[in-house]
Design an enzyme around this catalytic site. Structure first.
Site, short mmCIF file in Angstrom:
data_model
loop_
_atom_site.label_atom_id
_atom_site.label_comp_id
_atom_site.label_asym_id
_atom_site.label_seq_id
_atom_site.Cartn_x
_atom_site.Cartn_y
_atom_site.Cartn_z
N HIS A 133 0.82 -1.21 0.00
CA HIS A 133 0.00 0.00 0.00
C HIS A 133 0.86 1.25 0.00
O HIS A 133 0.62 2.18 -0.78
CB HIS A 133 -0.91 -0.02 1.23
CG HIS A 133 -1.87 1.12 1.28
ND1 HIS A 133 -3.08 1.10 0.62
CD2 HIS A 133 -1.81 2.32 1.91
CE1 HIS A 133 -3.72 2.24 0.84
NE2 HIS A 133 -2.97 2.99 1.62
N HIS A 149 2.89 6.14 -1.57
CA HIS A 149 3.56 7.24 -0.88
C HIS A 149 5.08 7.13 -0.96
O HIS A 149 5.78 7.63 -0.06
CB HIS A 149 3.13 7.28 0.59
CG HIS A 149 1.67 7.50 0.77
ND1 HIS A 149 1.06 8.70 0.49
CD2 HIS A 149 0.68 6.66 1.20
CE1 HIS A 149 -0.24 8.60 0.76
NE2 HIS A 149 -0.50 7.38 1.17
N LYS A 194 -4.99 10.96 -8.36
CA LYS A 194 -4.93 11.12 -6.91
C LYS A 194 -4.87 12.61 -6.64
O LYS A 194 -3.86 13.26 -6.91
CB LYS A 194 -3.72 10.41 -6.32
CG LYS A 194 -3.66 10.53 -4.80
CD LYS A 194 -3.06 9.30 -4.16
CE LYS A 194 -3.24 9.35 -2.64
NZ LYS A 194 -2.92 8.10 -1.97
#
Length: 267
Positions: A133, A149, A194
């Site tokens: 993730h 990230h 995003k």
């Protein structure tokens, strides 16, 4: 009667505002000091203008949200645990009673946090992990980007034409530059947008894993936010649990280039 209701309204408003002020985060000086140690120890961190360059482009506008190999994971963890950054994190966690001094048990703890597979979506298989993730990125129902990230993944995906950087997200008085180590940004990936993402830039994987592991283990709430100062940046570190594993973790840049520090007044 009307005056009395008005007075009570003012009292309630005052209590509400004071509650908001009390709920604001204060800088965690202990973790700030520890994470600055990590920053210094991160010999694999890349240097802006030397190892890479950033084109921050313009400010982004508003948009709407649009199989794991166990052997490789173990080899990766072995490499991470051999770094000065993770060794310092381990010593800190042992001192706080959050980790065992036995390296094998600490490795198992890291594996559980970062690599244990779990269901992220209902009616789905064991198809997600904290590491995937945060460091790789995922999509939810093919309609939105979740996670993602990590700046290295960002670089690789942009290099292969799968990602399009749209611009930075920042307050007017805090425009980023090429030396910033944390960016709030907007991008599209495989056709999905995003609106706001965030990532460290230039930092090594072991730095990020050590930092977020400490935040994860030092808090038991499902969602934790820690305010810290690292290098020239002030940021919130957000960690959300998925049971005993990591759900997500990311930095949220508040100020860069030491703009959060008080300015000396001219005499």
């Amino acid at each position: 009667m009307a005056a009395s209701r008005f007075h009570r309204g003012l009292v309630l408003l005052a209590v509400f505002v004071s509650g908001l002020k009390a709920s604001r985060l204060t800088v965690n000086t202990e973790l700030s000091a520890l994470f600055n140690e990590f920053w210094t120890l991160d010999v694999n961190r890349m240097q802006p203008g030397v190892d890479y360059s950033i084109l921050v482009q313009g400010k982004a506008g508003y948009v709407n949200q649009g199989v794991h190999v166990v052997r490789e994971n173990n080899l990766f963890l072995d490499a991470v645990m051999g770094t000065a950054v993770m060794k310092r994190a381990h010593r800190y966690l042992v001192g706080k009673g959050k980790s065992n001094s036995d390296l094998r048990l600490f490795k198992s703890q890291l594996y559980l946090i970062w690599f244990r597979l779990y269901h992220r979506q209902r009616n789905a298989g064991m198809d997600s992990s904290g590491f995937e993730h945060v460091f790789v990125g995922e999509t939810k129902s093919g309609a939105e980007i979740i996670g993602f990230h990590n700046w290295l993944q960002f670089y690789l995906q942009e290099k292969h034409g799968h990602l399009d950087y749209k611009g930075y997200k920042a307050r007017e008085q805090d425009i980023p530059d090429q030396d910033d180590h944390v960016l709030n940004l907007q991008f599209s990936w495989h056709g999905l947008v995003k609106p706001v993402g965030s990532a460290f830039v230039g930092a090594s994987p072991e730095f990020e894993m050590a930092l977020f592991t400490v935040v994860f283990l030092m808090n038991t709430d499902r969602s934790s936010t820690v305010l810290v100062n690292i290098d020239q940046c002030q940021m919130e570190l957000v960690v959300i649990r998925h049971g005993r594993s990591l759900g997500t973790a990311y930095p949220r840049l508040l100020s860069s280039n030491s703009r959060h520090l008080p300015r000396s007044q001219p005499h």
